[in-house]
Design an enzyme around this catalytic site. Structure first.
Site, PDB file in Angstrom:
ATOM      1  N   ARG A 123      -8.623  57.934  39.734  1.00 24.20           N
ATOM      2  CA  ARG A 123      -8.518  57.406  38.489  1.00 24.20           C
ATOM      3  C   ARG A 123      -6.988  57.153  38.148  1.00 24.20           C
ATOM      4  O   ARG A 123      -6.678  56.967  36.817  1.00 24.20           O
ATOM      5  CB  ARG A 123      -9.161  58.109  37.565  1.00 24.20           C
ATOM      6  CG  ARG A 123     -10.797  57.983  37.694  1.00 24.20           C
ATOM      7  CD  ARG A 123     -11.493  58.668  36.392  1.00 24.20           C
ATOM      8  NE  ARG A 123     -12.865  58.439  36.704  1.00 24.20           N
ATOM      9  CZ  ARG A 123     -13.599  59.562  37.300  1.00 24.20           C
ATOM     10  NH1 ARG A 123     -12.992  60.515  37.472  1.00 24.20           N
ATOM     11  NH2 ARG A 123     -15.014  59.289  37.440  1.00 24.20           N
ATOM     12  N   LYS A 145       1.796  45.528  36.170  1.00 18.32           N
ATOM     13  CA  LYS A 145       0.745  44.738  36.801  1.00 18.32           C
ATOM     14  C   LYS A 145       0.437  44.879  38.305  1.00 18.32           C
ATOM     15  O   LYS A 145       1.364  44.853  39.101  1.00 18.32           O
ATOM     16  CB  LYS A 145       0.956  43.035  36.469  1.00 18.32           C
ATOM     17  CG  LYS A 145       0.892  42.708  34.945  1.00 18.32           C
ATOM     18  CD  LYS A 145       0.970  41.107  34.994  1.00 18.32           C
ATOM     19  CE  LYS A 145       0.845  40.523  33.757  1.00 18.32           C
ATOM     20  NZ  LYS A 145       0.683  38.892  33.880  1.00 18.32           N
ATOM     21  N   GLU A 187      11.841  33.246  39.681  1.00 18.93           N
ATOM     22  CA  GLU A 187      11.352  34.108  38.525  1.00 18.93           C
ATOM     23  C   GLU A 187      12.740  34.322  37.741  1.00 18.93           C
ATOM     24  O   GLU A 187      12.479  34.683  36.616  1.00 18.93           O
ATOM     25  CB  GLU A 187      10.973  35.421  39.308  1.00 18.93           C
ATOM     26  CG  GLU A 187       9.622  35.453  39.729  1.00 18.93           C
ATOM     27  CD  GLU A 187       8.629  35.129  38.814  1.00 18.93           C
ATOM     28  OE1 GLU A 187       8.899  35.360  37.540  1.00 18.93           O
ATOM     29  OE2 GLU A 187       7.436  34.811  39.064  1.00 18.93           O
ATOM     30  N   LYS A 229      12.587  41.142  30.555  1.00 18.62           N
ATOM     31  CA  LYS A 229      11.121  41.499  30.792  1.00 18.62           C
ATOM     32  C   LYS A 229      10.710  42.982  30.120  1.00 18.62           C
ATOM     33  O   LYS A 229       9.641  42.880  29.572  1.00 18.62           O
ATOM     34  CB  LYS A 229      10.945  41.644  32.389  1.00 18.62           C
ATOM     35  CG  LYS A 229       9.549  41.760  32.413  1.00 18.62           C
ATOM     36  CD  LYS A 229       9.022  41.688  33.961  1.00 18.62           C
ATOM     37  CE  LYS A 229       7.643  41.852  34.121  1.00 18.62           C
ATOM     38  NZ  LYS A 229       6.913  41.352  35.649  1.00 18.62           N
ATOM     39  N   GLU A 239      -0.530  42.600  27.686  1.00 18.24           N
ATOM     40  CA  GLU A 239      -0.700  41.243  27.619  1.00 18.24           C
ATOM     41  C   GLU A 239      -1.541  40.711  26.615  1.00 18.24           C
ATOM     42  O   GLU A 239      -2.562  39.717  27.050  1.00 18.24           O
ATOM     43  CB  GLU A 239      -0.768  40.598  29.097  1.00 18.24           C
ATOM     44  CG  GLU A 239      -0.447  39.005  29.190  1.00 18.24           C
ATOM     45  CD  GLU A 239      -0.555  38.527  30.481  1.00 18.24           C
ATOM     46  OE1 GLU A 239      -1.336  37.471  30.670  1.00 18.24           O
ATOM     47  OE2 GLU A 239       0.375  39.037  31.421  1.00 18.24           O
ATOM     48  N   ARG A 243       3.385  38.885  26.120  1.00 23.27           N
ATOM     49  CA  ARG A 243       3.664  39.091  27.280  1.00 23.27           C
ATOM     50  C   ARG A 243       3.143  38.057  28.161  1.00 23.27           C
ATOM     51  O   ARG A 243       3.721  37.571  29.361  1.00 23.27           O
ATOM     52  CB  ARG A 243       3.187  40.426  27.858  1.00 23.27           C
ATOM     53  CG  ARG A 243       3.564  40.622  29.265  1.00 23.27           C
ATOM     54  CD  ARG A 243       3.054  42.082  29.830  1.00 23.27           C
ATOM     55  NE  ARG A 243       3.714  42.420  31.330  1.00 23.27           N
ATOM     56  CZ  ARG A 243       3.144  43.342  32.072  1.00 23.27           C
ATOM     57  NH1 ARG A 243       2.721  44.442  31.514  1.00 23.27           N
ATOM     58  NH2 ARG A 243       3.674  43.578  32.931  1.00 23.27           N
ATOM     59  N   ASN A 247       4.189  34.201  31.765  1.00 25.71           N
ATOM     60  CA  ASN A 247       3.383  33.488  32.894  1.00 25.71           C
ATOM     61  C   ASN A 247       3.823  32.093  32.792  1.00 25.71           C
ATOM     62  O   ASN A 247       2.974  31.155  33.402  1.00 25.71           O
ATOM     63  CB  ASN A 247       2.077  33.821  32.648  1.00 25.71           C
ATOM     64  CG  ASN A 247       1.425  35.058  32.822  1.00 25.71           C
ATOM     65  OD1 ASN A 247       1.696  35.404  33.907  1.00 25.71           O
ATOM     66  ND2 ASN A 247       1.074  35.837  31.941  1.00 25.71           N
ATOM     67  N   HIS A 250       2.834  29.811  35.771  1.00 26.09           N
ATOM     68  CA  HIS A 250       1.753  30.567  36.356  1.00 26.09           C
ATOM     69  C   HIS A 250       0.752  29.936  36.828  1.00 26.09           C
ATOM     70  O   HIS A 250      -0.024  29.988  37.805  1.00 26.09           O
ATOM     71  CB  HIS A 250       1.748  31.989  36.324  1.00 26.09           C
ATOM     72  CG  HIS A 250       3.051  32.756  36.664  1.00 26.09           C
ATOM     73  ND1 HIS A 250       2.933  34.045  37.180  1.00 26.09           N
ATOM     74  CD2 HIS A 250       4.332  32.527  36.301  1.00 26.09           C
ATOM     75  CE1 HIS A 250       3.947  34.386  37.337  1.00 26.09           C
ATOM     76  NE2 HIS A 250       4.768  33.822  36.806  1.00 26.09           N
ATOM     77  N   HIS A 254      -0.329  29.422  40.404  1.00 23.50           N
ATOM     78  CA  HIS A 254      -1.244  30.172  41.111  1.00 23.50           C
ATOM     79  C   HIS A 254      -2.350  29.106  41.761  1.00 23.50           C
ATOM     80  O   HIS A 254      -3.040  29.174  42.723  1.00 23.50           O
ATOM     81  CB  HIS A 254      -2.051  30.992  40.257  1.00 23.50           C
ATOM     82  CG  HIS A 254      -1.286  32.326  39.780  1.00 23.50           C
ATOM     83  ND1 HIS A 254      -1.787  33.008  38.994  1.00 23.50           N
ATOM     84  CD2 HIS A 254      -0.279  32.748  40.529  1.00 23.50           C
ATOM     85  CE1 HIS A 254      -0.714  34.219  38.962  1.00 23.50           C
ATOM     86  NE2 HIS A 254       0.119  33.730  39.848  1.00 23.50           N
ATOM     87  N   HIS A 267       4.960  32.291  46.489  1.00 22.33           N
ATOM     88  CA  HIS A 267       4.730  32.697  45.095  1.00 22.33           C
ATOM     89  C   HIS A 267       5.902  31.790  44.291  1.00 22.33           C
ATOM     90  O   HIS A 267       5.550  31.029  43.241  1.00 22.33           O
ATOM     91  CB  HIS A 267       4.516  33.976  44.578  1.00 22.33           C
ATOM     92  CG  HIS A 267       4.341  34.354  43.240  1.00 22.33           C
ATOM     93  ND1 HIS A 267       3.344  33.870  42.325  1.00 22.33           N
ATOM     94  CD2 HIS A 267       4.956  35.115  42.306  1.00 22.33           C
ATOM     95  CE1 HIS A 267       3.448  34.163  41.062  1.00 22.33           C
ATOM     96  NE2 HIS A 267       4.536  34.917  41.064  1.00 22.33           N
TER      97      HIS A 267
END
Length: 365
Positions: A123, A145, A187, A229, A239, A243, A247, A250, A254, A267
């Site tokens: 966990r 993330k 980025e 960031k 997020e 936040r 993206n 993105h 994606h 990416h």
């Protein structure tokens, strides 16, 4: 610049914080990062490209601990549940206890998979990010993330799990292929495009130095991007609001990566094209000017990034993939658009007709 004087940032999340070190010789500087290890078990996760180059530098610093390494093949296609299961099996074989640590030595794929595996084991155990690509240094290594891909889409499964430290050794950029280095610059540009127009202007002025991998320019760019960031993550760790601005590009990007089976575009290349598509959609919606779009395209092209949708992609397929994006709500598209450089915002209920028209126009050239 030397290994004794790296640029240091702190990412603060309420009562928690962790350091980010940026400089030369840091992988071998175990005296600096070993203090972040709490137990005696360490699993180093890397890939078959990075490990032959840098694994020894890290494992020499693990003397006296019980450690093992686990390698995956290089590439986005290997950020899979199958490899998570193998990583967890490696932790089991190591006998890793709850004070164990996973070290992620590699780019964003390794960092995401290692972080997710660490989040799952018992966990949640510690992990340290040791990014070896510019892209992972300026983006995925900071913020917590983690995730893995499904055939249906990228990063659809994941967890927020913050690292104990980030060790960004720019010596590793010397072996980074030009294409992957340029993908990292996407980025950097994205951070400036979202919320820092002065940084965007700095990038325009220093584009040639960055393209030439000038040490001082690279460290400054990494630090400025991560300071921005870190501030956003501190205000919105999971997020729920601001936040999501990170993206920008993105949702488009994606979809492009998925349509290319994660092999056609890196990416950062997907993000570059996606940012430009987001700017064009913003322009179509009369949120921003053509001059802002042109300025973004010029900077992307100056550093050698792609700005066109790859041949053979279909606008309807891309739109269908965009519908799976995690930011969407109540069955409607929720995109990050902008009102010009440094003025990104979250826009809900974006009309699919406008998105489709933007994609079709880009494909038509």
């Amino acid at each position: 610049m030397n290994q004794n004087s790296p640029t240091t940032l702190d990412v603060t999340l309420g009562a928690r914080s962790y350091p980010v070190w940026i400089g030369r010789g840091l992988l071998a500087d175990a005296a600096r990062w070993r203090e972040r290890l709490r137990g005696r078990h360490v699993l180093v996760i890397s890939n078959t490209t990075v490990a032959p180059l840098y694994l020894d530098r890290v494992t020499r610093g693990l003397e006296g601990l019980k450690w093992a390494s686990f390698l995956i093949e290089d590439g986005e296609a290997h950020k899979s549940f199958a490899n998570v299961e193998r990583a967890l099996a490696a932790l089991a074989e190591l006998g890793a206890t709850r004070d164990a640590c996973v070290i992620a030595l590699g780019g964003g794929v390794v960092g995401d998979l290692a972080g997710f595996s660490a989040a799952c084991w018992m966990r949640g155990i510690d992990f340290i990010q040791m990014p070896t690509t510019l892209l992972s240094m300026v983006d995925s290594s900071v913020g917590g993330k983690t995730g893995v891909n499904l055939p249906a889409g990228k990063n659809l499964v994941g967890a927020f799990h913050q690292p104990r430290a980030v060790v960004a050794d720019i010596d590793t950029l010397a072996t980074l292929p030009d294409r992957e280095y340029r993908a990292g610059l996407a980025e950097v540009i994205k951070g400036a495009a979202i919320g820092d127009e002065p940084f965007f202007a700095w990038l325009e002025t220093h584009a040639d130095a960055l393209a030439a991998r000038d040490d001082n320019a690279v460290v400054e760019a990494i630090a400025r991007k991560l300071r921005y960031k870190a501030g956003v993550v501190a205000r919105d760790e999971t997020e729920q609001g601001e936040r999501a601005l990170l993206n920008l590009g993105h949702t488009f990007g994606h979809a492009l990566e998925t349509a290319g089976n994660y092999t056609m575009l890196l990416h950062g290349e997907g993000v570059a094209i996606g940012m430009l598509l987001a700017a064009r959609l913003s322009e179509r919606l009369e949120m921003s000017s053509a001059a802002d779009t042109a300025r973004l395209q010029r900077l992307l092209e100056t550093v050698g990034l792609p700005v066109a949708i790859p041949p053979g992609m279909d606008a309807q397929q891309l739109l269908a993939l965009m519908r799976l994006d995690k930011k969407n709500t109540a069955g409607t598209l929720r995109l990050i658009l902008w009102r010009g450089i440094g003025k990104a915002e979250i826009v809900a209920g974006v009309g699919e007709d406008d998105v489709l028209a933007t994609l079709q126009a880009a494909i038509a050239g």
